[in-house]
Design a protein around this motif. Structure first.
Motif, PDB file in Angstrom:
ATOM      1  N   GLU A  41       0.821  -1.213   0.000  1.00 13.15           N
ATOM      2  CA  GLU A  41       0.000   0.000   0.000  1.00 13.15           C
ATOM      3  C   GLU A  41       0.858   1.268   0.000  1.00 13.15           C
ATOM      4  N   GLN A  43       3.297   4.020  -1.395  1.00 12.45           N
ATOM      5  CA  GLN A  43       3.490   4.520  -2.756  1.00 12.45           C
ATOM      6  C   GLN A  43       4.863   4.175  -3.318  1.00 12.45           C
ATOM      7  N   LYS A  49       1.667  -3.535  -7.198  1.00 12.96           N
ATOM      8  CA  LYS A  49       0.209  -3.684  -7.311  1.00 12.96           C
ATOM      9  C   LYS A  49      -0.298  -3.126  -8.643  1.00 12.96           C
ATOM     10  N   ASN A  68       1.913  -9.426   1.182  1.00 13.93           N
ATOM     11  CA  ASN A  68       2.197  -8.152   1.852  1.00 13.93           C
ATOM     12  C   ASN A  68       2.939  -8.393   3.163  1.00 13.93           C
ATOM     13  N   PHE A 273      -6.278   1.811  -0.487  1.00 12.57           N
ATOM     14  CA  PHE A 273      -4.948   2.425  -0.428  1.00 12.57           C
ATOM     15  C   PHE A 273      -5.050   3.930  -0.186  1.00 12.57           C
ATOM     16  N   TYR A 281      -4.078  11.320  -1.627  1.00 13.06           N
ATOM     17  CA  TYR A 281      -3.284  10.251  -2.230  1.00 13.06           C
ATOM     18  C   TYR A 281      -2.745  10.701  -3.591  1.00 13.06           C
TER      19      TYR A 281
END
Length: 337
Positions: A41, A43, A49, A68, A273, A281
């Motif tokens: 998750e 960045q 992903k 993960n 996310f 985000y």
């Protein structure tokens, strides 16, 4: 009649052999490759992903499972134990592990800057530089992780001695934020989107920023290749076809990042996310996506910077003869068409 029956059996047997051969080939082509991500998750590890979301693994005929793991050091341990075939984590583990006699290599270099930030709790305005870490407890994702490496480097460069600071593993996201809220840590190193969440609430501010190539050079003295796909060299040597297909998928992903807006990229990511703030985000990704390489190639000056950083504080690395050419390869990314 006997001749006819014999012919029938011969044809049937041949068909059976062909079917078995096809099944065996299909099974081989679909062999699962398990890759552990040090927090997918985050960045900084977005290409993992995103490649899955864009269908690039399937395009290459690969069956890739992403697992993960909150801390890169734990992902590294899973690789060495043979539980996974690859890790999406920081390249510096390749250097650190060679000092311990283990040979792993980055086969696709995702980024040329860590994408990490040292955050200081708003409860501790007395911390104005890494020199002020003395006597403080600092948060890292895991002991032996890249956040730990970089934290210890900054403390050492500021003139602090081993034992002047305590680093504690607090993970990322909610666990990192909770540790800071409860004053379990006075400062700590983390990534987006955790950075933006803390800034938005005013609970912490940025002390050292390593989200861009320029700010990383100021903080660490050079380009610092960070997020990568690294694998054991022995596995890569024995699975060159699979390694090439992984490189194909990830280089396509890096090109996608380089040619699409942050908003377009965010739309391809799982909604959780965003942690309830898609605008935040997207804004963070827009500011930081320049850290990603456009082609997966290792920055020429990067490995030397990583070795210099680790040699500053690590007893494992200091004074050891490290063959940097064995910590990464550009063979596969340069063959991507």
């Amino acid at each position: 009649m006997r001749s006819s029956r014999s012919l029938f059996h011969t044809v049937a047997f041949s068909a059976l052999l062909a079917a078995a051969s096809f099944t065996s080939g299909a099974a081989h082509a679909a062999d699962k490759i398990t890759i552990m991500v040090g927090g997918y998750e985050k960045q900084i590890y977005l290409p993992a992903k995103l490649a899955e979301s864009l269908g690039y693994f399937k395009d290459e005929g690969l069956d890739v499972e992403l697992l993960n793991e909150a801390a890169g050091v734990d992902a590294e341990n899973q690789l060495l134990a043979g539980a996974v075939q690859g890790v999406v984590g920081f390249y510096d583990h390749c250097v650190d592990l060679q000092a311990k006699g283990k040979f792993v290599e980055s086969i696709v270099q995702f980024s040329q800057a860590p994408g990490e930030v040292e955050m200081v709790s708003s409860k501790h305005p007395e911390i104005k530089s890494p020199a002020d870490f003395k006597g403080k407890t600092l948060g890292v994702t895991g002991l032996g992780s890249s956040t730990n490496f970089l934290t210890l480097f900054m403390a050492s460069k500021a003139g602090l001695k081993p034992g002047d600071v305590v680093t504690v593993p607090v993970g990322a996201g909610g666990t990192f934020i909770a540790a800071m809220q409860q004053d379990q840590i006075q400062a700590g190193m983390t990534t987006e989107p955790t950075i933006s969440r803390l800034i938005k609430t005013g609970e912490a501010s940025v002390l050292v920023d390593m989200r861009t190539v320029e700010s990383t050079r100021q903080a660490l003295g050079g380009t610092y290749p960070a997020a990568s796909l690294y694998m054991e060299a022995s596995w890569v040597d024995a699975h060159k076809e699979e390694a090439q297909k992984l490189a194909n998928a990830f280089v396509k992903t890096l090109k996608y990042i380089n040619t699409h807006s942050a908003a377009e990229i965010a739309d391809k990511m799982p909604k959780d996310f965003y942690v309830g703030d898609k605008d935040g985000y997207v804004k963070a990704l827009d500011a930081g996506k320049g850290m990603f390489t456009p082609d997966g190639v290792m920055p020429e000056d990067g490995p030397k910077t990583v070795l210099a950083v680790l040699s500053e504080f690590s007893k494992n690395v200091k004074g050891k003869q490290i063959d940097l050419s064995k910590t990464y390869t550009t063979e596969f990314v340069k063959n991507v068409k």
